[in-house]
Design a protein around this motif. Structure first.
Motif, PDB file in Angstrom:
ATOM      1  N   SER A 156      -2.842   6.867   9.353  1.00  9.36           N
ATOM      2  CA  SER A 156      -3.867   7.799   9.861  1.00  9.36           C
ATOM      3  C   SER A 156      -3.237   9.161  10.145  1.00  9.36           C
ATOM      4  CB  SER A 156      -4.505   7.242  11.137  1.00  9.36           C
ATOM      5  OG  SER A 156      -5.199   6.041  10.878  1.00  9.36           O
ATOM      6  N   TRP A 157      -2.043   9.143  10.701  1.00  6.99           N
ATOM      7  CA  TRP A 157      -1.311  10.388  10.986  1.00  6.99           C
ATOM      8  C   TRP A 157      -1.084  11.188   9.716  1.00  6.99           C
ATOM      9  CZ3 TRP A 157       4.557  10.554  10.764  1.00  6.99           C
ATOM     10  CH2 TRP A 157       5.040  11.837  11.081  1.00  6.99           C
ATOM     11  N   ARG A 158      -0.666  10.492   8.631  1.00  6.18           N
ATOM     12  CA  ARG A 158      -0.401  11.193   7.382  1.00  6.18           C
ATOM     13  C   ARG A 158      -1.704  11.731   6.782  1.00  6.18           C
ATOM     14  NH1 ARG A 158       2.710  13.222   8.746  1.00  6.18           N
ATOM     15  NH2 ARG A 158       3.058  14.188   6.720  1.00  6.18           N
ATOM     16  N   GLN A 159      -2.815  10.979   6.905  1.00  6.75           N
ATOM     17  CA  GLN A 159      -4.070  11.487   6.351  1.00  6.75           C
ATOM     18  C   GLN A 159      -4.632  12.629   7.189  1.00  6.75           C
ATOM     19  OE1 GLN A 159      -7.897   9.077   5.923  1.00  6.75           O
ATOM     20  NE2 GLN A 159      -7.366   9.458   3.779  1.00  6.75           N
ATOM     21  N   LEU A 183       1.093   0.470  12.060  1.00 10.67           N
ATOM     22  CA  LEU A 183       1.089   0.896  10.661  1.00 10.67           C
ATOM     23  C   LEU A 183      -0.154   1.713  10.340  1.00 10.67           C
ATOM     24  CD1 LEU A 183       2.302   0.847   7.812  1.00 10.67           C
ATOM     25  CD2 LEU A 183       1.012  -1.255   7.400  1.00 10.67           C
ATOM     26  N   LYS A 184      -1.313   1.257  10.801  1.00 13.18           N
ATOM     27  CA  LYS A 184      -2.559   1.982  10.543  1.00 13.18           C
ATOM     28  C   LYS A 184      -2.537   3.354  11.203  1.00 13.18           C
ATOM     29  CE  LYS A 184      -6.277  -0.733  10.983  1.00 13.18           C
ATOM     30  NZ  LYS A 184      -7.106  -1.837  11.528  1.00 13.18           N
ATOM     31  N   VAL A 220       0.851  -1.180   0.000  1.00 13.36           N
ATOM     32  CA  VAL A 220       0.000   0.000   0.000  1.00 13.36           C
ATOM     33  C   VAL A 220       0.888   1.231   0.000  1.00 13.36           C
ATOM     34  CG1 VAL A 220      -0.158   0.042   2.532  1.00 13.36           C
ATOM     35  CG2 VAL A 220      -1.937   1.186   1.176  1.00 13.36           C
ATOM     36  N   ALA A 221       0.399   2.303  -0.623  1.00 13.55           N
ATOM     37  CA  ALA A 221       1.133   3.574  -0.627  1.00 13.55           C
ATOM     38  C   ALA A 221       0.128   4.688  -0.380  1.00 13.55           C
ATOM     39  CB  ALA A 221       1.856   3.780  -1.955  1.00 13.55           C
ATOM     40  N   TYR A 222       0.585   5.717   0.303  1.00 12.43           N
ATOM     41  CA  TYR A 222      -0.299   6.860   0.578  1.00 12.43           C
ATOM     42  C   TYR A 222       0.440   8.150   0.285  1.00 12.43           C
ATOM     43  CZ  TYR A 222      -3.129  10.400   2.770  1.00 12.43           C
ATOM     44  OH  TYR A 222      -3.876  11.525   2.974  1.00 12.43           O
TER      45      TYR A 222
END
Length: 299
Positions: A175-178, A170-171, A100-102
């Motif tokens: 979540s921090w980045r979003q 990881l989640k 996954v990448a965000y």
């Protein structure tokens, strides 16, 4: 001179060239080793801890200046965001252990599965490969998104490697980045609305927003400009999440057998490809719908 002699006198190349070089090598059953090879002992072991997700995060270097000089639209330039996503897709297609990448703004995070053994889990190898693939793709696909807008100079991206031992860790990272995407985009949306539609200078807009909370910013947008922030593009509010998906694909191809007429055969197969989502990843719904992304914590 030695090369000249070697060309004229075939026998002399052994005495003039090979013998002087031979003193730098020691004999080995495997292959000749240089006496200088000891310098490899100075390399630092950067093998990533096993059973951890490996996250490589890239950030644009001095992208504020880069955006100004390349006339990025404010507060969001869909061309630039799409180019970031295309570059990230290129990285995932090259390194299939990324599950996954965000990405948002000028950053992208790539998550390698816990059991990945790419590059023997060496942090420096993983980071430099991701950074170089992303940077070269950004340049390669520039014209696809910016057309005749010239790329004035090569962009730069710095990277870091962080390990997360559990699914919860990881989640929480993603979540921090979003959450960061939401905070920054809300501020930028209000800021540039005050400048572009409200007639304020950038200094005045900055002063106006000092000390405001999210509710205050939403109120400014709605009461003064009739803008409901929740109706803004999900790409801008949520960022971009890239995952692998399997889709059924039907292909047709002609087949010609000896003594038979050519005929077209239809076949169905599953094809794996990278798909972009602009959705909430802080809640559990996304993870429940894509349970194949994370590995079992008990393994």
């Amino acid at each position: 001179m030695l090369i000249g002699k070697a060309c004229t006198f075939g026998g002399r190349i052994r005495s003039c060239v090979i013998k002087p070089l031979a003193c730098f090598f020691t004999s080995s059953n495997r292959m000749a080793k240089s006496k200088f090879e000891y310098v490899r002992n100075f390399e630092t072991d950067d093998t990533c801890l096993r059973n951890c997700y490996i996250v490589v995060r890239l950030d644009g270097r001095n992208f504020h200046k880069f955006a100004e000089q390349h006339h990025f639209a404010k507060p969001n330039d869909n061309r630039a965001l799409s180019l970031m996503t295309r570059s990230a897709r290129s990285v995932m297609e090259e390194l299939e252990d990324i599950v996954v990448a965000y990405g948002q703004s000028d950053e992208f995070s790539f998550v390698f599965k816990r059991t990945s053994s790419w590059f023997k889990r060496r942090a420096s190898k993983l980071m430099t490969h991701v950074a170089s693939q992303f940077s070269s793709s950004y340049v390669f696909y520039w014209k696809e998104f910016f057309g005749e807008e010239p790329l004035l100079y090569p962009p730069g991206f710095d990277g870091r490697v962080v390990l997360y031992p559990s699914n919860r860790n990881l989640k929480d990272y993603l979540s921090w980045r979003q959450a960061d995407c939401h905070i920054n985009n809300l501020y930028n949306t209000v800021f540039w609305t005050l400048v572009q539609k409200g007639g304020l200078t950038t200094t005045q807009a900055e002063d106006r927003l000092k000390g405001t909370l999210a509710a205050d910013k939403n109120e400014i947008l709605f009461s003064e400009f009739d803008i409901n922030y929740n109706n803004e593009s999900a790409l801008h509010r949520k960022g971009t999440t890239l995952i692998w998906v399997k889709r059924a694909e039907v292909i047709t191809k002609p087949i010609k057998r000896p003594n038979e007429e050519e005929k077209v055969v239809t076949k169905s197969r599953m094809r794996r490809s990278v798909e972009a989502h602009h959705c909430d990843i802080i809640g559990e719904q996304f993870w429940e719908e894509h349970q194949d992304i994370l590995e079992d914590d008990n393994c």
